[in-house]
Design a protein around this motif. Structure first.
Motif, PDB file in Angstrom:
ATOM      1  N   THR A 119      39.747  41.779  36.079  1.00  0.00           N
ATOM      2  CA  THR A 119      38.797  41.101  36.962  1.00  0.00           C
ATOM      3  C   THR A 119      37.575  40.640  36.184  1.00  0.00           C
ATOM      4  O   THR A 119      37.054  39.537  36.397  1.00  0.00           O
ATOM      5  N   ALA A 120      37.129  41.460  35.240  1.00  0.00           N
ATOM      6  CA  ALA A 120      35.967  41.102  34.427  1.00  0.00           C
ATOM      7  C   ALA A 120      36.257  39.914  33.513  1.00  0.00           C
ATOM      8  O   ALA A 120      35.335  39.202  33.106  1.00  0.00           O
ATOM      9  N   LEU A 121      37.534  39.665  33.210  1.00  0.00           N
ATOM     10  CA  LEU A 121      37.898  38.520  32.367  1.00  0.00           C
ATOM     11  C   LEU A 121      37.921  37.214  33.145  1.00  0.00           C
ATOM     12  O   LEU A 121      38.028  36.148  32.548  1.00  0.00           O
ATOM     13  N   GLY A 122      37.854  37.292  34.470  1.00  0.00           N
ATOM     14  CA  GLY A 122      37.876  36.078  35.277  1.00  0.00           C
ATOM     15  C   GLY A 122      39.236  35.409  35.247  1.00  0.00           C
ATOM     16  O   GLY A 122      40.256  36.057  35.484  1.00  0.00           O
ATOM     17  N   ASP A 123      39.254  34.110  34.926  1.00  0.00           N
ATOM     18  CA  ASP A 123      40.525  33.386  34.894  1.00  0.00           C
ATOM     19  C   ASP A 123      41.019  33.167  33.472  1.00  0.00           C
ATOM     20  O   ASP A 123      41.855  32.313  33.212  1.00  0.00           O
ATOM     21  N   ARG A 124      40.501  33.936  32.526  1.00  0.00           N
ATOM     22  CA  ARG A 124      40.910  33.780  31.133  1.00  0.00           C
ATOM     23  C   ARG A 124      42.356  34.239  30.948  1.00  0.00           C
ATOM     24  O   ARG A 124      42.833  35.147  31.631  1.00  0.00           O
ATOM     25  N   GLU A 125      43.032  33.639  29.999  1.00  0.00           N
ATOM     26  CA  GLU A 125      44.385  34.069  29.675  1.00  0.00           C
ATOM     27  C   GLU A 125      44.330  35.371  28.887  1.00  0.00           C
ATOM     28  O   GLU A 125      43.432  35.591  28.072  1.00  0.00           O
ATOM     29  N   ALA A 126      45.309  36.251  29.141  1.00  0.00           N
ATOM     30  CA  ALA A 126      45.331  37.538  28.461  1.00  0.00           C
ATOM     31  C   ALA A 126      46.763  37.946  28.156  1.00  0.00           C
ATOM     32  O   ALA A 126      47.689  37.656  28.915  1.00  0.00           O
ATOM     33  N   ILE A 127      46.927  38.621  27.023  1.00  0.00           N
ATOM     34  CA  ILE A 127      48.189  39.251  26.665  1.00  0.00           C
ATOM     35  C   ILE A 127      48.015  40.744  26.890  1.00  0.00           C
ATOM     36  O   ILE A 127      47.133  41.370  26.309  1.00  0.00           O
ATOM     37  N   LEU A 128      48.855  41.310  27.741  1.00  0.00           N
ATOM     38  CA  LEU A 128      48.778  42.730  28.059  1.00  0.00           C
ATOM     39  C   LEU A 128      49.801  43.471  27.207  1.00  0.00           C
ATOM     40  O   LEU A 128      51.009  43.226  27.328  1.00  0.00           O
ATOM     41  N   VAL A 129      49.319  44.338  26.328  1.00  0.00           N
ATOM     42  CA  VAL A 129      50.209  45.089  25.442  1.00  0.00           C
ATOM     43  C   VAL A 129      50.201  46.549  25.881  1.00  0.00           C
ATOM     44  O   VAL A 129      49.191  47.239  25.740  1.00  0.00           O
ATOM     45  N   PRO A 130      51.309  47.036  26.435  1.00  0.00           N
ATOM     46  CA  PRO A 130      51.340  48.430  26.881  1.00  0.00           C
ATOM     47  C   PRO A 130      51.261  49.400  25.705  1.00  0.00           C
ATOM     48  O   PRO A 130      51.999  49.242  24.724  1.00  0.00           O
ATOM     49  N   LEU A 131      50.402  50.380  25.826  1.00  0.00           N
ATOM     50  CA  LEU A 131      50.350  51.465  24.846  1.00  0.00           C
ATOM     51  C   LEU A 131      51.361  52.521  25.292  1.00  0.00           C
ATOM     52  O   LEU A 131      51.039  53.678  25.532  1.00  0.00           O
ATOM     53  N   LEU A 132      52.580  52.063  25.452  1.00  0.00           N
ATOM     54  CA  LEU A 132      53.692  52.878  25.941  1.00  0.00           C
ATOM     55  C   LEU A 132      54.842  52.712  24.968  1.00  0.00           C
ATOM     56  O   LEU A 132      55.081  51.621  24.440  1.00  0.00           O
ATOM     57  N   LEU A 133      55.587  53.780  24.755  1.00  0.00           N
ATOM     58  CA  LEU A 133      56.529  53.820  23.641  1.00  0.00           C
ATOM     59  C   LEU A 133      57.944  53.412  24.007  1.00  0.00           C
ATOM     60  O   LEU A 133      58.804  53.320  23.128  1.00  0.00           O
ATOM     61  N   SER A 134      58.206  53.172  25.281  1.00  0.00           N
ATOM     62  CA  SER A 134      59.535  52.755  25.698  1.00  0.00           C
ATOM     63  C   SER A 134      59.450  51.982  26.997  1.00  0.00           C
ATOM     64  O   SER A 134      58.409  51.974  27.669  1.00  0.00           O
ATOM     65  N   ARG A 135      60.536  51.325  27.340  1.00  0.00           N
ATOM     66  CA  ARG A 135      60.604  50.631  28.615  1.00  0.00           C
ATOM     67  C   ARG A 135      60.566  51.634  29.758  1.00  0.00           C
ATOM     68  O   ARG A 135      60.923  52.794  29.595  1.00  0.00           O
ATOM     69  N   GLY A 136      60.142  51.182  30.927  1.00  0.00           N
ATOM     70  CA  GLY A 136      60.072  52.043  32.090  1.00  0.00           C
ATOM     71  C   GLY A 136      59.358  51.321  33.216  1.00  0.00           C
ATOM     72  O   GLY A 136      59.004  50.143  33.104  1.00  0.00           O
ATOM     73  N   TYR A 137      59.140  52.028  34.297  1.00  0.00           N
ATOM     74  CA  TYR A 137      58.571  51.398  35.488  1.00  0.00           C
ATOM     75  C   TYR A 137      57.142  50.926  35.270  1.00  0.00           C
ATOM     76  O   TYR A 137      56.706  49.955  35.890  1.00  0.00           O
ATOM     77  N   HIS A 138      56.385  51.590  34.418  1.00  0.00           N
ATOM     78  CA  HIS A 138      55.013  51.141  34.159  1.00  0.00           C
ATOM     79  C   HIS A 138      55.022  49.742  33.554  1.00  0.00           C
ATOM     80  O   HIS A 138      54.228  48.878  33.949  1.00  0.00           O
ATOM     81  N   VAL A 139      55.914  49.521  32.584  1.00  0.00           N
ATOM     82  CA  VAL A 139      55.982  48.223  31.918  1.00  0.00           C
ATOM     83  C   VAL A 139      56.598  47.174  32.836  1.00  0.00           C
ATOM     84  O   VAL A 139      56.109  46.034  32.919  1.00  0.00           O
ATOM     85  N   LYS A 140      57.655  47.545  33.532  1.00  0.00           N
ATOM     86  CA  LYS A 140      58.404  46.583  34.337  1.00  0.00           C
ATOM     87  C   LYS A 140      57.731  46.251  35.664  1.00  0.00           C
ATOM     88  O   LYS A 140      57.847  45.125  36.159  1.00  0.00           O
ATOM     89  N   ARG A 141      57.067  47.239  36.268  1.00  0.00           N
ATOM     90  CA  ARG A 141      56.566  47.046  37.624  1.00  0.00           C
ATOM     91  C   ARG A 141      55.062  47.226  37.745  1.00  0.00           C
ATOM     92  O   ARG A 141      54.356  46.336  38.230  1.00  0.00           O
ATOM     93  N   ASP A 142      54.550  48.389  37.318  1.00  0.00           N
ATOM     94  CA  ASP A 142      53.152  48.716  37.595  1.00  0.00           C
ATOM     95  C   ASP A 142      52.179  47.746  36.941  1.00  0.00           C
ATOM     96  O   ASP A 142      51.249  47.258  37.588  1.00  0.00           O
ATOM     97  N   ILE A 143      52.368  47.480  35.653  1.00  0.00           N
ATOM     98  CA  ILE A 143      51.435  46.600  34.947  1.00  0.00           C
ATOM     99  C   ILE A 143      51.477  45.177  35.497  1.00  0.00           C
ATOM    100  O   ILE A 143      50.423  44.590  35.791  1.00  0.00           O
ATOM    101  N   PRO A 144      52.663  44.563  35.679  1.00  0.00           N
ATOM    102  CA  PRO A 144      52.680  43.217  36.276  1.00  0.00           C
ATOM    103  C   PRO A 144      52.070  43.173  37.676  1.00  0.00           C
ATOM    104  O   PRO A 144      51.362  42.213  38.011  1.00  0.00           O
TER     105      PRO A 144
END
Length: 270
Positions: free
Chosen positions: A77-102
């Motif tokens: 929200t603080a970035l406004g409408d700027r483009e951002a790349i979200l890099v998970p600090l997570l070591l494997s695939r899972g629901y956080h990467v697939k669902r929660d973050i998006p």
């Protein structure tokens, strides 16, 4: 004077030779899970400082899925409408990467793309090897040596596949059996993996801590070690390099016309 020169150089870098303003690079937003252990936040903050030192001028931000501030939604929200790349600090695939973050990103106006999880990747194996060496692992292990790769665990079966792949890569690097095991949710649990190795005659078993930062699970796994236990990956230099590698991958995907430019879209893991 140095500060003024630096600011002027930064401003000039935004303008091309024909006088037109260059597009801003997407911000890098590192997405950590969050932990009640205060060591986790301090470790992640130090890791982001390493990333900034490696890539001066790149906007680097931190957001959490839960438990710690800033939450990811607040950061975006603080970035406004700027483009951002979200890099998970997570070591494997899972629901956080697939669902929660998006889903969290979709609550904001940021044009966000979600990078793959960090693992499996050779840089993680580099960091795991180094942490084991710090704990006392020898380059030429004697007979009876083995390693349990202790991870958090997930109900997502692809997470288990990713952890097993990292265990295989680490086994090749060390020249000994490496068994993936988990602190919760998935099987085998760490104590079960230790017992199975003992039954097979391995009497010198190390715990390789496959955690991005200190926390309850990392502590519990280390306490179960019958011999040595490595520290979490934390601020090992390979971690900062891997975060930037995932960011650069997403920039490359956009350049190839394969990246999403609206709300967050999970990327194909590579």
């Amino acid at each position: 004077m140095n500060r003024i020169s630096s600011q002027l150089a930064s401003q000039l870098s935004l303008v091309s030779l024909d006088g037109r303003r260059r597009p801003r690079k997407p911000a890098l937003v590192v997405v950590a899970h969050g932990s009640r252990d205060p060591r986790a936040l301090s470790t992640v903050s130090a890791l982001l400082d390493q990333v900034r030192a490696l890539r001066p001028g790149l906007p680097v931000h931190l957001g959490h899925i839960e438990l710690n501030e800033p939450l990811l939604t607040d950061t975006l929200t603080a970035l406004g409408d700027r483009e951002a790349i979200l890099v998970p600090l997570l070591l494997s695939r899972g629901y956080h990467v697939k669902r929660d973050i998006p889903e969290m990103a979709a609550e904001t106006d940021v044009r966000a793309r979600v990078a793959p999880a960090l693992g499996p990747h050779p840089l993680l194996v580099e960091a795991l090897h180094a942490r084991l060496a710090e704990a006392g692992w020898e380059d030429t292990p004697r007979a009876g040596s083995a390693v349990v790769l202790a991870a958090a665990g997930s109900r997502d079966p692809e997470s288990k596949v990713d952890t097993a792949r990292t265990a295989s890569l680490l086994s090749t690097r060390l020249g000994v059996p490496v068994v993936p095991a988990f602190a919760t949710t998935a099987a085998p649990r760490v104590p079960d993996a230790l017992a199975a190795l003992k039954a097979r005659g391995f009497d010198r078993v190390a715990i390789a801590s496959y955690f991005a930062a200190p926390g309850r699970f990392a502590t519990e796994c280390a306490e179960a070690a019958p011999w040595i236990a490595s520290a979490p990956l934390g601020t090992h230099p390979a971690m900062a390099r891997l975060l930037l590698h995932r960011y650069d991958q997403m920039i490359g995907l956009k350049g190839a016309g394969n990246g999403a430019t609206s709300h967050a879209q999970p990327a194909i893991a590579v």
